[in-house]
Design a protein around this motif. Structure first.
Motif, PDB file in Angstrom:
ATOM      1  N   ILE A 124     -31.365 -11.293 -17.395  1.00  0.00           N
ATOM      2  CA  ILE A 124     -32.757 -11.707 -17.239  1.00  0.00           C
ATOM      3  C   ILE A 124     -33.636 -10.484 -17.507  1.00  0.00           C
ATOM      4  CG2 ILE A 124     -34.493 -12.557 -15.635  1.00  0.00           C
ATOM      5  CD1 ILE A 124     -32.281 -14.030 -14.158  1.00  0.00           C
ATOM      6  N   LEU A 125     -34.501 -10.565 -18.512  1.00  0.00           N
ATOM      7  CA  LEU A 125     -35.352  -9.439 -18.896  1.00  0.00           C
ATOM      8  C   LEU A 125     -36.693  -9.543 -18.172  1.00  0.00           C
ATOM      9  CD1 LEU A 125     -34.666  -9.351 -22.737  1.00  0.00           C
ATOM     10  CD2 LEU A 125     -33.600  -7.961 -20.942  1.00  0.00           C
ATOM     11  N   GLU A 126     -37.115  -8.418 -17.551  1.00  0.00           N
ATOM     12  CA  GLU A 126     -38.413  -8.375 -16.897  1.00  0.00           C
ATOM     13  C   GLU A 126     -39.505  -8.275 -17.965  1.00  0.00           C
ATOM     14  OE1 GLU A 126     -38.957  -8.716 -13.779  1.00  0.00           O
ATOM     15  OE2 GLU A 126     -36.880  -8.634 -13.058  1.00  0.00           O
ATOM     16  N   PRO A 127     -40.632  -8.963 -17.784  1.00  0.00           N
ATOM     17  CA  PRO A 127     -41.713  -8.868 -18.790  1.00  0.00           C
ATOM     18  C   PRO A 127     -42.289  -7.455 -18.850  1.00  0.00           C
ATOM     19  CG  PRO A 127     -42.455 -10.043 -16.833  1.00  0.00           C
ATOM     20  CD  PRO A 127     -40.982  -9.857 -16.686  1.00  0.00           C
ATOM     21  N   SER A 128     -42.622  -7.017 -20.057  1.00  0.00           N
ATOM     22  CA  SER A 128     -43.210  -5.681 -20.227  1.00  0.00           C
ATOM     23  C   SER A 128     -44.622  -5.636 -19.621  1.00  0.00           C
ATOM     24  CB  SER A 128     -43.283  -5.330 -21.719  1.00  0.00           C
ATOM     25  OG  SER A 128     -41.988  -5.345 -22.286  1.00  0.00           O
ATOM     26  N   LYS A 129     -45.012  -4.453 -19.201  1.00  0.00           N
ATOM     27  CA  LYS A 129     -46.346  -4.288 -18.658  1.00  0.00           C
ATOM     28  C   LYS A 129     -47.382  -4.373 -19.781  1.00  0.00           C
ATOM     29  CE  LYS A 129     -44.929  -1.359 -14.784  1.00  0.00           C
ATOM     30  NZ  LYS A 129     -45.086  -0.025 -14.132  1.00  0.00           N
ATOM     31  N   GLN A 130     -48.548  -4.897 -19.443  1.00  0.00           N
ATOM     32  CA  GLN A 130     -49.617  -4.968 -20.436  1.00  0.00           C
ATOM     33  C   GLN A 130     -50.118  -3.562 -20.768  1.00  0.00           C
ATOM     34  OE1 GLN A 130     -52.644  -7.541 -18.841  1.00  0.00           O
ATOM     35  NE2 GLN A 130     -51.740  -9.348 -19.790  1.00  0.00           N
ATOM     36  N   PRO A 131     -50.522  -3.355 -22.017  1.00  0.00           N
ATOM     37  CA  PRO A 131     -51.099  -2.031 -22.375  1.00  0.00           C
ATOM     38  C   PRO A 131     -52.329  -1.745 -21.516  1.00  0.00           C
ATOM     39  CG  PRO A 131     -50.597  -3.328 -24.324  1.00  0.00           C
ATOM     40  CD  PRO A 131     -50.457  -4.250 -23.153  1.00  0.00           C
ATOM     41  N   GLU A 132     -52.558  -0.481 -21.237  1.00  0.00           N
ATOM     42  CA  GLU A 132     -53.712  -0.058 -20.452  1.00  0.00           C
ATOM     43  C   GLU A 132     -54.674   0.771 -21.323  1.00  0.00           C
ATOM     44  OE1 GLU A 132     -52.015   2.105 -17.242  1.00  0.00           O
ATOM     45  OE2 GLU A 132     -51.189   0.323 -16.239  1.00  0.00           O
ATOM     46  N   GLU A 133     -55.920   0.818 -20.851  1.00  0.00           N
ATOM     47  CA  GLU A 133     -56.967   1.617 -21.527  1.00  0.00           C
ATOM     48  C   GLU A 133     -57.022   1.294 -23.016  1.00  0.00           C
ATOM     49  OE1 GLU A 133     -56.515   5.767 -20.638  1.00  0.00           O
ATOM     50  OE2 GLU A 133     -56.005   5.383 -18.539  1.00  0.00           O
TER      51      GLU A 133
ATOM     52  N   GLY B  23     -54.323   2.977 -26.826  1.00  0.00           N
ATOM     53  CA  GLY B  23     -54.094   2.580 -25.434  1.00  0.00           C
ATOM     54  C   GLY B  23     -52.816   3.212 -24.920  1.00  0.00           C
ATOM     55  N   LYS B  24     -52.426   2.837 -23.701  1.00  0.00           N
ATOM     56  CA  LYS B  24     -51.226   3.349 -23.079  1.00  0.00           C
ATOM     57  C   LYS B  24     -50.216   2.197 -22.897  1.00  0.00           C
ATOM     58  CE  LYS B  24     -53.395   7.112 -20.471  1.00  0.00           C
ATOM     59  NZ  LYS B  24     -53.607   7.675 -19.106  1.00  0.00           N
ATOM     60  N   ALA B  25     -48.943   2.453 -23.241  1.00  0.00           N
ATOM     61  CA  ALA B  25     -47.872   1.438 -23.077  1.00  0.00           C
ATOM     62  C   ALA B  25     -46.594   2.135 -22.620  1.00  0.00           C
ATOM     63  CB  ALA B  25     -47.641   0.696 -24.388  1.00  0.00           C
ATOM     64  N   GLU B  26     -45.583   1.321 -22.241  1.00  0.00           N
ATOM     65  CA  GLU B  26     -44.315   1.884 -21.794  1.00  0.00           C
ATOM     66  C   GLU B  26     -43.643   2.633 -22.941  1.00  0.00           C
ATOM     67  OE1 GLU B  26     -41.762  -0.671 -19.289  1.00  0.00           O
ATOM     68  OE2 GLU B  26     -43.305  -2.203 -19.577  1.00  0.00           O
ATOM     69  N   PRO B  27     -42.909   3.703 -22.635  1.00  0.00           N
ATOM     70  CA  PRO B  27     -42.215   4.452 -23.706  1.00  0.00           C
ATOM     71  C   PRO B  27     -41.268   3.560 -24.491  1.00  0.00           C
ATOM     72  CG  PRO B  27     -42.194   5.676 -21.635  1.00  0.00           C
ATOM     73  CD  PRO B  27     -42.734   4.312 -21.318  1.00  0.00           C
ATOM     74  N   ASN B  28     -41.229   3.762 -25.785  1.00  0.00           N
ATOM     75  CA  ASN B  28     -40.343   3.057 -26.706  1.00  0.00           C
ATOM     76  C   ASN B  28     -40.648   1.558 -26.809  1.00  0.00           C
ATOM     77  OD1 ASN B  28     -38.803   5.437 -27.209  1.00  0.00           O
ATOM     78  ND2 ASN B  28     -37.716   5.085 -25.264  1.00  0.00           N
ATOM     79  N   ALA B  29     -41.782   1.139 -26.282  1.00  0.00           N
ATOM     80  CA  ALA B  29     -42.148  -0.283 -26.360  1.00  0.00           C
ATOM     81  C   ALA B  29     -42.633  -0.621 -27.767  1.00  0.00           C
ATOM     82  CB  ALA B  29     -43.223  -0.602 -25.339  1.00  0.00           C
ATOM     83  N   GLU B  30     -42.391  -1.837 -28.190  1.00  0.00           N
ATOM     84  CA  GLU B  30     -42.903  -2.315 -29.471  1.00  0.00           C
ATOM     85  C   GLU B  30     -44.283  -2.902 -29.223  1.00  0.00           C
ATOM     86  OE1 GLU B  30     -41.458  -5.106 -33.184  1.00  0.00           O
ATOM     87  OE2 GLU B  30     -41.059  -5.812 -31.143  1.00  0.00           O
TER      88      GLU B  30
ATOM     89  N   GLY C 191     -53.717 -15.939 -33.265  1.00  0.00           N
ATOM     90  CA  GLY C 191     -52.290 -15.702 -33.008  1.00  0.00           C
ATOM     91  C   GLY C 191     -51.541 -15.141 -34.164  1.00  0.00           C
ATOM     92  N   ASN C 192     -52.214 -14.819 -35.252  1.00  0.00           N
ATOM     93  CA  ASN C 192     -51.537 -14.252 -36.400  1.00  0.00           C
ATOM     94  C   ASN C 192     -51.267 -12.762 -36.160  1.00  0.00           C
ATOM     95  OD1 ASN C 192     -51.754 -16.677 -38.020  1.00  0.00           O
ATOM     96  ND2 ASN C 192     -53.959 -16.208 -38.156  1.00  0.00           N
ATOM     97  N   VAL C 193     -50.041 -12.326 -36.494  1.00  0.00           N
ATOM     98  CA  VAL C 193     -49.688 -10.933 -36.351  1.00  0.00           C
ATOM     99  C   VAL C 193     -50.405 -10.116 -37.419  1.00  0.00           C
ATOM    100  CG1 VAL C 193     -47.823  -9.237 -36.386  1.00  0.00           C
ATOM    101  CG2 VAL C 193     -47.457 -11.485 -35.350  1.00  0.00           C
ATOM    102  N   ILE C 194     -51.150  -9.103 -36.953  1.00  0.00           N
ATOM    103  CA  ILE C 194     -51.897  -8.284 -37.920  1.00  0.00           C
ATOM    104  C   ILE C 194     -51.365  -6.841 -37.931  1.00  0.00           C
ATOM    105  CG2 ILE C 194     -53.963  -9.695 -37.793  1.00  0.00           C
ATOM    106  CD1 ILE C 194     -55.144  -7.671 -35.844  1.00  0.00           C
ATOM    107  N   GLY C 195     -50.462  -6.546 -37.000  1.00  0.00           N
ATOM    108  CA  GLY C 195     -49.896  -5.191 -36.999  1.00  0.00           C
ATOM    109  C   GLY C 195     -48.759  -5.096 -36.012  1.00  0.00           C
ATOM    110  N   ARG C 196     -47.832  -4.170 -36.283  1.00  0.00           N
ATOM    111  CA  ARG C 196     -46.677  -3.971 -35.419  1.00  0.00           C
ATOM    112  C   ARG C 196     -46.277  -2.504 -35.491  1.00  0.00           C
ATOM    113  NH1 ARG C 196     -42.793  -7.828 -33.963  1.00  0.00           N
ATOM    114  NH2 ARG C 196     -43.609  -9.207 -35.571  1.00  0.00           N
ATOM    115  N   VAL C 197     -46.041  -1.912 -34.343  1.00  0.00           N
ATOM    116  CA  VAL C 197     -45.635  -0.502 -34.296  1.00  0.00           C
ATOM    117  C   VAL C 197     -44.383  -0.393 -33.447  1.00  0.00           C
ATOM    118  CG1 VAL C 197     -46.266   1.839 -33.606  1.00  0.00           C
ATOM    119  CG2 VAL C 197     -48.019   0.294 -34.491  1.00  0.00           C
TER     120      VAL C 197
END
Length: 368
Positions: A315-324, A347-354, A362-368
């Protein structure tokens, strides 16, 4: 019911001897003086009763009585068989076992197997089987094929439909030239009572049951589905084997109830209702981490079948929302306009998060 003038004819020793008697005016039997059979002298009369000594009658012979009136009409005859001087020996050993003849084993017998031993349990003897209510189950003349190497007779016969599940079986034996023995009695156990029985003994009680259907397991993100065949499954065990070394393997045993449902030994797990074949185990009943699930089913004979090992994802825990979070739009055209071609998102996100950016539709306009 004989009347004055009626003639009573006794036929004894399988027709070899005929004795005749006349009813007098007082309604009593008298010997017919015209009958010269030597047995007439040995017959004793007591009112309307005729007594013959045992030594003038052949063992096992037939004896009949016919009343004929003065008009020559005969009243339907009475018939009986002369007994023997010696009774057969009562069986010294008797056992009875229920036999289920169905291909899919159940707990209702169709036959019984009776094993007998005794001095008169031998070829040529007649075995009479009855239940505790007196219903006849079978009457069999023993042959050499019935006698096994240990000297015991083995009989398998259908049950009496008037008492399909008897509690007791009684057996009498009659050897040639002897009266029937006293009955020997054996309790007939229930097919549901399997305590202390070996797998070989269980197979003997269910000779046509050759196996059990293999259960299946399907894992989804929300549940684990276990499918069994309720017709032949008596118990099934769900084994949950966590992949984390610090977590113990868990076994949940489901047992078939009298109403046909299956109840687990762990009350926190769901039951399987009567007539249903698929059990849904919620995902939260399993460890949060990855695990393997197998199911082993067993029928009442002891046949088993085991499912393939099925992996269950963690069971995977949901990732935290980006901050700032900030978004800057940039117009990259040579001639400025109000339509941006690029966006800069910080903004700020968890390390190694996509990070996935989508527009308002809802269209994807970018992915890092």
């Amino acid at each position: 019911n004989a009347k004055p003038g009626d003639k009573v004819t006794i036929t004894a020793n399988n027709g070899k001897d005929k004795l005749t008697f006349i009813v007098d005016d007082n309604g009593n039997l008298t010997k017919d003086p015209a009958n010269t059979n030597p047995l007439m002298d040995k017959a004793e009369l007591d009112g309307n009763t005729i007594k013959l000594p045992e030594d003038v009658l052949e063992d096992g012979s037939n004896i009949t009585a016919v009343v004929t009136d003065l008009a020559g009409n005969s009243i339907p005859q009475e018939s009986d068989t002369v007994g023997y001087d010696e009774a057969s020996e009562k069986p010294t050993e008797i056992t009875a076992a229920p036999i289920d003849t169905n291909v899919v084993a159940d707990k209702t017998p169709e036959n019984i197997k009776v094993t007998l031993k005794g001095d008169d349990v031998k070829p040529g003897s007649t075995v009479a089987l009855t239940d505790e209510k007196g219903n006849e189950i079978a009457k069999i003349v023993l042959t050499p094929e019935h006698i096994k190497e240990d000297g015991k007779a083995e009989l398998e016969v259908p049950l009496n439909k008037d008492n399909p599940i008897p509690k007791e079986v009684k057996a009498t034996v009659q050897a040639p030239g002897k009266d029937p023995s006293a009955p020997a009695t054996a309790e007939l156990p229930s097919l549901a009572d399997t305590d202390g029985l070996t797998k070989e003994q269980l197979q003997e009680r269910h000779p046509n049951d050759k196996g059990i259907q293999t259960p299946t397991v399907v894992a989804t993100p929300n549940e684990v589905k276990v499918t069994i065949d309720p017709k032949d499954t008596e118990t099934f065990t769900v084994t949950i084997d966590p992949k984390a070394e610090d977590e113990a393997t868990k076994e949940v045993v489901y047992t078939k109830q009298p109403d046909g449902s299956y109840k687990p030994n762990d009350p926190t797990f769901p039951t399987l209702a009567k007539g249903e074949e698929t059990l849904s185990i919620p995902r939260d009943k399993l460890p949060k981490g990855a695990s393997d699930v197998t199911v082993k089913a067993e029928d009442i004979v002891g046949h088993t079948a085991e499912s393939a090992k099925t992996p269950v994802d963690p069971i995977l825990e949901p990732s935290k929302q980006p901050e700032e979070l900030t978004v800057k739009a940039a117009d990259t055209d040579k001639q400025a306009d109000r339509n941006p071609e690029e966006f800069t998102i910080t903004g700020k996100a968890e390390p190694n998060a996509e990070i996935v950016a989508k527009d308002h539709e809802g269209n994807v306009i970018g992915r890092v």
